[in-house]
Write a protein that holds these residues in place. Structure first.
Motif, short mmCIF file in Angstrom:
data_model
loop_
_atom_site.label_atom_id
_atom_site.label_comp_id
_atom_site.label_asym_id
_atom_site.label_seq_id
_atom_site.Cartn_x
_atom_site.Cartn_y
_atom_site.Cartn_z
N TYR A 26 -3.32 -4.63 6.76
CA TYR A 26 -3.52 -3.31 6.16
C TYR A 26 -4.34 -2.44 7.11
O TYR A 26 -5.56 -2.36 7.00
CB TYR A 26 -4.21 -3.48 4.81
CG TYR A 26 -4.54 -2.19 4.08
CD1 TYR A 26 -3.64 -1.14 3.99
CD2 TYR A 26 -5.78 -2.06 3.45
CE1 TYR A 26 -3.95 0.02 3.31
CE2 TYR A 26 -6.10 -0.90 2.75
CZ TYR A 26 -5.19 0.13 2.68
OH TYR A 26 -5.50 1.29 2.00
N THR A 34 -7.58 -6.29 8.19
CA THR A 34 -7.61 -4.90 7.77
C THR A 34 -8.69 -4.13 8.56
O THR A 34 -9.30 -4.67 9.48
CB THR A 34 -7.87 -4.78 6.25
OG1 THR A 34 -7.71 -3.42 5.85
CG2 THR A 34 -9.26 -5.26 5.88
N THR A 81 -15.74 -5.37 0.20
CA THR A 81 -14.82 -6.16 -0.61
C THR A 81 -14.53 -7.51 0.02
O THR A 81 -14.50 -8.54 -0.65
CB THR A 81 -13.49 -5.40 -0.83
OG1 THR A 81 -13.76 -4.18 -1.53
CG2 THR A 81 -12.50 -6.23 -1.62
N ASP A 97 -10.79 3.48 1.40
CA ASP A 97 -10.68 2.73 0.15
C ASP A 97 -12.04 2.64 -0.54
O ASP A 97 -13.08 2.52 0.12
CB ASP A 97 -10.18 1.32 0.43
CG ASP A 97 -8.68 1.27 0.65
OD1 ASP A 97 -7.95 1.17 -0.34
OD2 ASP A 97 -8.26 1.31 1.82
N LEU A 110 -13.81 -1.60 2.32
CA LEU A 110 -13.10 -2.82 2.67
C LEU A 110 -14.04 -3.90 3.19
O LEU A 110 -13.88 -5.08 2.86
CB LEU A 110 -12.02 -2.52 3.70
CG LEU A 110 -10.81 -1.76 3.14
CD1 LEU A 110 -9.91 -1.26 4.28
CD2 LEU A 110 -10.01 -2.64 2.19
N CYS A 146 -9.98 -1.65 -3.20
CA CYS A 146 -8.72 -2.25 -2.72
C CYS A 146 -8.39 -3.53 -3.47
O CYS A 146 -8.69 -4.65 -3.04
CB CYS A 146 -8.72 -2.51 -1.23
SG CYS A 146 -7.03 -2.78 -0.62
N THR A 197 -5.60 0.74 7.77
CA THR A 197 -5.83 2.06 7.20
C THR A 197 -6.98 2.76 7.94
O THR A 197 -7.85 2.07 8.47
CB THR A 197 -6.17 1.93 5.69
OG1 THR A 197 -6.27 3.21 5.09
CG2 THR A 197 -7.45 1.16 5.47
N ARG A 242 -1.21 5.53 3.66
CA ARG A 242 -2.53 4.93 3.86
C ARG A 242 -2.56 3.96 5.04
O ARG A 242 -3.45 3.13 5.14
CB ARG A 242 -2.99 4.23 2.58
CG ARG A 242 -3.26 5.22 1.46
CD ARG A 242 -3.79 4.55 0.21
NE ARG A 242 -4.05 5.53 -0.83
CZ ARG A 242 -4.44 5.22 -2.07
NH1 ARG A 242 -4.63 3.93 -2.40
NH2 ARG A 242 -4.66 6.15 -2.97
N ALA A 259 0.84 -1.20 0.00
CA ALA A 259 0.00 0.00 0.00
C ALA A 259 0.88 1.24 0.00
O ALA A 259 2.07 1.18 0.31
CB ALA A 259 -0.91 0.01 1.23
#
Length: 211
Positions: A99, A129, A138, A111, A135, A114, A101, A24, A20
């Motif tokens: 991740y 994450t 996703t 995001d 996210l 992603c 973020t 972020r 990344a």
């Protein structure tokens, strides 16, 4: 996205990766979450990748990130920008994609999809994450989502939750890690263009049936 089930994958125990832009959330991972993991798992290592499109205004920040990475010695690998083959090779080596973020320096970032997380799931890599932006949509139930959307005062608590979840996946609950791998592979299938097309056609058929 390639499918990991046809490969002979050998995970490196304790290897965490993130691909990344540093702004972020890589700073949170490198300076807060990874040290918390090392306290309980000294054999852990971190592999960092970034995009080859740096923001010139953030050069001091990038230098700070690299200096922080170097301070860990061999515990942190800095890979920079990788082509797809090398990125997927790293995803097949790692045991966790982490991740966290956003970065405290850019708390408004979210995001919108992603791709890196999709690629991690397609490579059979468990994903940890933030429950933020797109996210959750996703990943669905295929990864571990941590609420990292609170005020700055809650960051320390979120860091502890990230570190605890990472340790569970890396060391303490192999069945959970295997479950995330299985769910991630299934989820990634639905995120390919073919999978998206099937979803669109199914929704179109449902709308037509209601008319």
């Amino acid at each position: 996205i390639e499918d990991a089930r046809s490969w002979n994958i050998r995970r490196e125990q304790g290897l965490i990766m993130c691909a990344a832009r540093p702004e972020r959330g890589v700073d949170v991972l490198l300076t807060q979450i990874f040290p918390a993991i090392l306290e309980r798992l000294p054999t852990a290592r971190l592999a960092l990748c970034a995009y080859d499109c740096p923001n010139p205004q953030l050069e001091p920040f990038y230098r700070q990130i690299q200096q922080s990475a170097e301070s860990f010695g061999g515990k942190v690998e800095w890979h920079g920008a990788l082509n797809r083959a090398k990125l997927y090779g790293l995803m097949r080596r790692a045991s966790l994609y982490c991740y966290p973020t956003p970065s405290p320096g850019d708390p408004s970032f979210s995001d919108t999809s992603c791709i890196a997380v999709m690629e991690a799931m397609a490579n059979g890599l468990p994903v940890l994450t933030s429950k933020r932006g797109a996210l959750a949509e996703t990943i669905g139930d295929a990864g571990c989502l941590i609420d990292f959307d609170g005020p700055h005062a809650a960051v320390a608590e979120a860091v502890n939750r990230f570190a605890g979840a990472a340790l569970r996946i890396l060391e303490f609950d192999p069945d959970y890690a295997a479950e995330l791998t299985t769910r991630g592979l299934a989820r990634a299938e639905g995120l390919s263009w073919e999978g998206v097309a099937r979803q669109v056609l199914a929704e179109q058929a449902a709308v037509c049936a209601e008319q």
